[in-house]
Design a protein around this motif. Structure first.
Motif, short mmCIF file in Angstrom:
data_model
loop_
_atom_site.label_atom_id
_atom_site.label_comp_id
_atom_site.label_asym_id
_atom_site.label_seq_id
_atom_site.Cartn_x
_atom_site.Cartn_y
_atom_site.Cartn_z
N THR A 30 42.59 36.77 47.33
CA THR A 30 41.92 35.55 47.78
C THR A 30 40.40 35.72 47.93
O THR A 30 39.73 34.83 48.44
N ARG A 31 39.87 36.82 47.45
CA ARG A 31 38.41 37.02 47.47
C ARG A 31 37.72 35.95 46.64
O ARG A 31 38.25 35.51 45.62
N VAL A 32 36.54 35.56 47.07
CA VAL A 32 35.80 34.50 46.38
C VAL A 32 35.59 34.84 44.91
O VAL A 32 35.79 33.98 44.04
N GLU A 33 35.23 36.08 44.62
CA GLU A 33 34.97 36.47 43.24
C GLU A 33 36.22 36.32 42.37
O GLU A 33 36.15 35.81 41.25
N ALA A 34 37.33 36.75 42.88
CA ALA A 34 38.59 36.65 42.13
C ALA A 34 38.98 35.20 41.93
O ALA A 34 39.48 34.83 40.86
N THR A 35 38.75 34.38 42.93
CA THR A 35 39.07 32.96 42.83
C THR A 35 38.23 32.27 41.76
O THR A 35 38.73 31.49 40.96
N ILE A 36 36.94 32.59 41.73
CA ILE A 36 36.05 31.99 40.74
C ILE A 36 36.45 32.40 39.32
O ILE A 36 36.59 31.56 38.44
N LEU A 37 36.66 33.69 39.12
CA LEU A 37 37.10 34.16 37.80
C LEU A 37 38.47 33.57 37.45
O LEU A 37 38.71 33.18 36.30
N GLY A 38 39.35 33.53 38.43
CA GLY A 38 40.69 33.00 38.21
C GLY A 38 40.69 31.54 37.80
O GLY A 38 41.46 31.13 36.93
N LYS A 39 39.81 30.74 38.41
CA LYS A 39 39.74 29.33 38.04
C LYS A 39 39.24 29.15 36.62
O LYS A 39 39.71 28.28 35.89
N GLN A 40 38.30 29.99 36.22
CA GLN A 40 37.81 29.94 34.84
C GLN A 40 38.96 30.28 33.89
O GLN A 40 39.14 29.63 32.86
N TYR A 80 38.06 36.99 27.66
CA TYR A 80 36.91 37.46 28.44
C TYR A 80 37.23 37.49 29.94
O TYR A 80 36.98 38.47 30.62
N TRP A 81 37.82 36.41 30.45
CA TRP A 81 38.15 36.37 31.88
C TRP A 81 39.22 37.40 32.22
O TRP A 81 39.16 38.03 33.28
N LEU A 82 40.19 37.59 31.34
CA LEU A 82 41.21 38.62 31.57
C LEU A 82 40.55 40.00 31.64
O LEU A 82 40.88 40.81 32.52
N GLU A 83 39.64 40.26 30.73
CA GLU A 83 38.93 41.54 30.72
C GLU A 83 38.15 41.74 32.02
O GLU A 83 38.20 42.82 32.62
N LEU A 84 37.45 40.71 32.47
CA LEU A 84 36.69 40.83 33.73
C LEU A 84 37.60 41.05 34.93
O LEU A 84 37.27 41.86 35.81
N LEU A 85 38.72 40.36 34.96
CA LEU A 85 39.66 40.56 36.08
C LEU A 85 40.16 41.99 36.12
O LEU A 85 40.32 42.57 37.19
N LEU A 86 40.39 42.56 34.96
CA LEU A 86 40.84 43.95 34.88
C LEU A 86 39.72 44.91 35.28
O LEU A 86 39.92 45.79 36.12
N LEU A 87 38.54 44.72 34.72
CA LEU A 87 37.42 45.62 35.01
C LEU A 87 36.97 45.55 36.47
O LEU A 87 36.51 46.55 37.03
N ALA A 88 37.14 44.39 37.08
CA ALA A 88 36.77 44.22 38.49
C ALA A 88 37.90 44.66 39.43
O ALA A 88 37.76 44.54 40.65
#
Length: 119
Positions: A30-40, A80-88
């Motif tokens: 539920t972190r803000v960063e994860a939510t923003i990436l997740g919505k994208q 791209y978003w999947l890659e960022l979620l993994l890298l983060a």
């Protein structure tokens, strides 16, 4: 007849893909960063199937190709978003990699369809 079978299969496949994206979004922290990436991710990953369905209502080959072009763009963005979620470290490779694999496969399928349609 064979053409419709492939179309229906791809329709179901893009729907399953969207559902997997929805499930992934629901599993994110539920972190803000994860939510923003997740919505994208949610927007791009679920729009693939919608644009694919719209493509079959096209009035011309050019419109059909344009809609599939949107599918390709959304798949690239999804990857791209999947890659960022993994890298983060917001999700594990066990969860992300199968979705990235499906993204790659769908990219290949849509690319092939567009190339054949242009001939």
């Amino acid at each position: 007849m064979q053409k419709d079978v492939g179309r229906d299969d791809l329709r179901q496949r893009t729907t399953r893909f969207a559902l997997q994206i929805i499930q992934l979004y629901g599993s994110l922290p539920t972190r803000v960063e994860a939510t923003i990436l997740g919505k994208q991710l949610l927007r791009s990953g679920t729009s693939v199937g919608a644009n694919y369905r719209e493509a079959h209502r096209s009035r011309s080959d050019n419109e059909f190709i344009a809609k599939l072009g949107i599918c390709l763009q959304e798949l690239e963005e999804t990857d791209y978003w999947l890659e960022l979620l993994l890298l983060a470290d917001f999700q594990t490779a066990i969860v992300i990699n199968p979705l990235r694999d499906e993204t790659s496969q769908l990219l290949a399928i849509f690319t092939t369809i567009v190339k054949k349609k242009r001939l």
